[in-house]
Design a protein around this motif. Structure first.
Motif, PDB file in Angstrom:
ATOM      1  N   ASP A 260      11.845 -27.939 -16.797  1.00 30.40           N
ATOM      2  CA  ASP A 260      11.739 -26.786 -17.691  1.00 30.40           C
ATOM      3  C   ASP A 260      12.902 -26.769 -18.671  1.00 30.40           C
ATOM      4  O   ASP A 260      14.064 -26.685 -18.283  1.00 30.40           O
ATOM      5  N   ASN A 261      12.576 -26.870 -19.959  1.00 34.04           N
ATOM      6  CA  ASN A 261      13.601 -26.878 -21.002  1.00 34.04           C
ATOM      7  C   ASN A 261      13.569 -25.602 -21.834  1.00 34.04           C
ATOM      8  O   ASN A 261      13.912 -25.609 -23.027  1.00 34.04           O
ATOM      9  N   GLY A 262      13.157 -24.516 -21.240  1.00 32.26           N
ATOM     10  CA  GLY A 262      13.156 -23.229 -21.927  1.00 32.26           C
ATOM     11  C   GLY A 262      12.259 -23.211 -23.143  1.00 32.26           C
ATOM     12  O   GLY A 262      11.084 -23.576 -23.099  1.00 32.26           O
ATOM     13  N   VAL A 263      12.847 -22.775 -24.287  1.00 31.65           N
ATOM     14  CA  VAL A 263      12.049 -22.642 -25.512  1.00 31.65           C
ATOM     15  C   VAL A 263      11.598 -24.003 -26.051  1.00 31.65           C
ATOM     16  O   VAL A 263      10.710 -24.066 -26.907  1.00 31.65           O
ATOM     17  N   LYS A 264      12.198 -25.065 -25.547  1.00 29.80           N
ATOM     18  CA  LYS A 264      11.800 -26.406 -25.989  1.00 29.80           C
ATOM     19  C   LYS A 264      10.589 -26.919 -25.225  1.00 29.80           C
ATOM     20  O   LYS A 264      10.119 -28.032 -25.473  1.00 29.80           O
ATOM     21  N   GLY A 265      10.110 -26.109 -24.298  1.00 34.01           N
ATOM     22  CA  GLY A 265       8.945 -26.522 -23.529  1.00 34.01           C
ATOM     23  C   GLY A 265       9.327 -27.230 -22.237  1.00 34.01           C
ATOM     24  O   GLY A 265      10.511 -27.363 -21.899  1.00 34.01           O
ATOM     25  N   SER A 266       8.339 -27.693 -21.517  1.00 36.67           N
ATOM     26  CA  SER A 266       8.557 -28.332 -20.218  1.00 36.67           C
ATOM     27  C   SER A 266       7.776 -29.635 -20.131  1.00 36.67           C
ATOM     28  O   SER A 266       6.721 -29.790 -20.753  1.00 36.67           O
ATOM     29  N   GLN A 267       8.316 -30.531 -19.317  1.00 33.29           N
ATOM     30  CA  GLN A 267       7.637 -31.791 -19.069  1.00 33.29           C
ATOM     31  C   GLN A 267       7.249 -31.857 -17.586  1.00 33.29           C
ATOM     32  O   GLN A 267       8.082 -31.646 -16.705  1.00 33.29           O
ATOM     33  N   TYR A 268       5.966 -32.147 -17.376  1.00 33.25           N
ATOM     34  CA  TYR A 268       5.458 -32.261 -16.000  1.00 33.25           C
ATOM     35  C   TYR A 268       5.147 -33.725 -15.699  1.00 33.25           C
ATOM     36  O   TYR A 268       4.582 -34.431 -16.523  1.00 33.25           O
ATOM     37  N   ARG A 269       5.531 -34.164 -14.479  1.00 35.57           N
ATOM     38  CA  ARG A 269       5.232 -35.532 -14.058  1.00 35.57           C
ATOM     39  C   ARG A 269       4.730 -35.541 -12.615  1.00 35.57           C
ATOM     40  O   ARG A 269       5.173 -34.744 -11.781  1.00 35.57           O
ATOM     41  N   TRP A 270       3.835 -36.459 -12.364  1.00 33.72           N
ATOM     42  CA  TRP A 270       3.275 -36.627 -11.016  1.00 33.72           C
ATOM     43  C   TRP A 270       3.162 -38.117 -10.718  1.00 33.72           C
ATOM     44  O   TRP A 270       2.697 -38.893 -11.550  1.00 33.72           O
ATOM     45  N   LEU A 271       3.596 -38.510  -9.516  1.00 36.88           N
ATOM     46  CA  LEU A 271       3.590 -39.920  -9.115  1.00 36.88           C
ATOM     47  C   LEU A 271       3.057 -40.033  -7.696  1.00 36.88           C
ATOM     48  O   LEU A 271       3.426 -39.247  -6.812  1.00 36.88           O
ATOM     49  N   ASP A 272       2.181 -40.987  -7.486  1.00 40.62           N
ATOM     50  CA  ASP A 272       1.624 -41.218  -6.147  1.00 40.62           C
ATOM     51  C   ASP A 272       1.548 -42.721  -5.895  1.00 40.62           C
ATOM     52  O   ASP A 272       1.177 -43.497  -6.787  1.00 40.62           O
ATOM     53  N   VAL A 273       1.900 -43.138  -4.676  1.00 41.19           N
ATOM     54  CA  VAL A 273       1.769 -44.541  -4.307  1.00 41.19           C
ATOM     55  C   VAL A 273       1.072 -44.629  -2.955  1.00 41.19           C
ATOM     56  O   VAL A 273       1.346 -43.841  -2.042  1.00 41.19           O
ATOM     57  N   GLY A 274       0.113 -45.537  -2.855  1.00 40.22           N
ATOM     58  CA  GLY A 274      -0.635 -45.722  -1.614  1.00 40.22           C
ATOM     59  C   GLY A 274      -0.689 -47.185  -1.215  1.00 40.22           C
ATOM     60  O   GLY A 274      -0.760 -48.081  -2.070  1.00 40.22           O
ATOM     61  N   PHE A 275      -0.653 -47.443   0.085  1.00 39.29           N
ATOM     62  CA  PHE A 275      -0.710 -48.803   0.628  1.00 39.29           C
ATOM     63  C   PHE A 275      -1.870 -48.901   1.609  1.00 39.29           C
ATOM     64  O   PHE A 275      -2.089 -47.992   2.412  1.00 39.29           O
ATOM     65  N   THR A 276      -2.591 -50.008   1.554  1.00 41.38           N
ATOM     66  CA  THR A 276      -3.636 -50.285   2.539  1.00 41.38           C
ATOM     67  C   THR A 276      -3.507 -51.742   2.978  1.00 41.38           C
ATOM     68  O   THR A 276      -3.486 -52.642   2.134  1.00 41.38           O
ATOM     69  N   ARG A 277      -3.395 -51.939   4.294  1.00 51.69           N
ATOM     70  CA  ARG A 277      -3.224 -53.293   4.835  1.00 51.69           C
ATOM     71  C   ARG A 277      -4.477 -53.689   5.609  1.00 51.69           C
ATOM     72  O   ARG A 277      -5.069 -52.870   6.321  1.00 51.69           O
ATOM     73  N   PHE A 278      -4.871 -54.955   5.473  1.00 48.46           N
ATOM     74  CA  PHE A 278      -6.068 -55.469   6.145  1.00 48.46           C
ATOM     75  C   PHE A 278      -5.701 -56.610   7.078  1.00 48.46           C
ATOM     76  O   PHE A 278      -4.927 -57.501   6.711  1.00 48.46           O
ATOM     77  N   THR A 279      -6.271 -56.603   8.273  1.00 47.26           N
ATOM     78  CA  THR A 279      -6.056 -57.680   9.224  1.00 47.26           C
ATOM     79  C   THR A 279      -7.080 -58.788   8.998  1.00 47.26           C
ATOM     80  O   THR A 279      -8.120 -58.569   8.374  1.00 47.26           O
ATOM     81  N   SER A 280      -6.781 -59.964   9.518  1.00 45.99           N
ATOM     82  CA  SER A 280      -7.752 -61.058   9.482  1.00 45.99           C
ATOM     83  C   SER A 280      -8.657 -60.937  10.697  1.00 45.99           C
ATOM     84  O   SER A 280      -8.208 -60.614  11.797  1.00 45.99           O
ATOM     85  N   ASP A 281      -9.935 -61.180  10.491  1.00 43.28           N
ATOM     86  CA  ASP A 281     -10.909 -60.990  11.556  1.00 43.28           C
ATOM     87  C   ASP A 281     -12.008 -62.049  11.441  1.00 43.28           C
ATOM     88  O   ASP A 281     -12.524 -62.286  10.345  1.00 43.28           O
ATOM     89  N   GLN A 282     -12.356 -62.665  12.545  1.00 43.67           N
ATOM     90  CA  GLN A 282     -13.388 -63.708  12.531  1.00 43.67           C
ATOM     91  C   GLN A 282     -14.699 -63.182  11.954  1.00 43.67           C
ATOM     92  O   GLN A 282     -15.409 -63.904  11.254  1.00 43.67           O
TER      93      GLN A 282
END
Length: 266
Positions: free
Chosen positions: A102-124
């Motif tokens: 929040d920068n007052g009268v200069k307005g505000s900047q919003y940010r959102w960050l997400d990270v996801g991991f998925t691991r797979f096993t080896s299977d016959q």
């Protein structure tokens, strides 16, 4: 004349004996060959799948450096990130950050960050971990490109991130503001990393440039992929028990990340 006839018969009979013996011998040999052929069966060897490269995942909330988080998400509500819920942290994990500078009268900047991991096993039965991860990678790229309400969707290879990576960018209007989005999907070995970063200007603040959002998203994605490389290795091939198969198939259907649009400005 009468005496020579019996003698001739005996000679002919004796001459026929070797021929009969030879015939019997040939018949016996032929039978042995058939028995041997019928008893010999080829030995089938089942092909084995390539072992999975990584046996564990990094902590999603520490997979991206603190300085990077401070730069990408100023005034983050939770500096350490909010971990996602998962019943199996060995195969999946996620973390998100959001904040309003929040920068007052200069307005505000919003940010959102997400990270996801998925691991797979080896299977016959299901294939190698890398093959399964590649299928998930393709699915996640398609999902990002099909984001509901997205405009100006574009995608391009993200060089230097994992073994393969794609960056998807688009615009999206939320809460009456124009958001810039960048999703980077990367694969390293048997692990898929999906990172989404977005931002918007509020109260008259300027909308962030799509180029800056993409640049920052790539930086964070590179750190997340590097965190996978620092984890454990040497996963072994599983034998696909019924319970394991059910779990792995469920993994295949999972998204492995948040939707990237749930955390609006608070």
């Amino acid at each position: 004349m009468h005496r020579s006839a019996p003698r001739l018969s005996r000679i002919l009979a004796c001459a026929a004996v070797p021929v009969m013996l030879v015939a019997v011998g040939c018949s016996s040999d032929s039978g042995d060959e058939k028995d041997t052929a019928s008893s010999a069966s080829p030995t089938a060897t089942e092909p084995t799948v390539e072992p999975a490269k990584f046996s564990e995942l990094p902590d999603a909330c520490t997979s991206i450096g603190k300085k990077t988080i401070e730069s990408l998400v100023p005034k983050a509500k939770t500096k350490g990130g909010t971990p996602g819920t998962s019943s199996d942290t060995v195969t999946r994990g996620s973390c998100s950050w959001n904040g309003l500078d929040d920068n007052g009268v200069k307005g505000s900047q919003y940010r959102w960050l997400d990270v996801g991991f998925t691991r797979f096993t080896s299977d016959q039965a299901l294939g190698s971990g890398a093959e399964r991860a590649t299928a998930e990678y393709t699915k996640q790229v398609a999902k990002a490109k099909a984001s509901e309400g997205a405009k100006k969707v574009a995608d391009a290879p993200a060089e230097g991130i994992g073994e393969q990576a794609t960056a998807v960018t688009y615009d999206l209007e939320k809460t009456g503001e124009d958001f810039k989005y960048a999703t980077v999907v990367a694969r390293t070995g048997n692990v898929v990393v999906t990172l989404t970063y977005n931002g918007a200007g509020y109260a008259g603040a300027k909308t962030p440039s799509g180029a800056d959002i993409l640049k920052d998203a790539k930086k964070a994605a590179g750190e997340a992929v590097g965190a996978v490389g620092a984890g454990g290795t040497g996963d072994t091939t599983t034998s696909a028990s019924p319970s394991a198969k059910a779990s792995d198939k469920s993994d295949d259907k999972s998204d492995g990340k948040g939707d990237g649009k749930g955390d609006d400005k608070s």
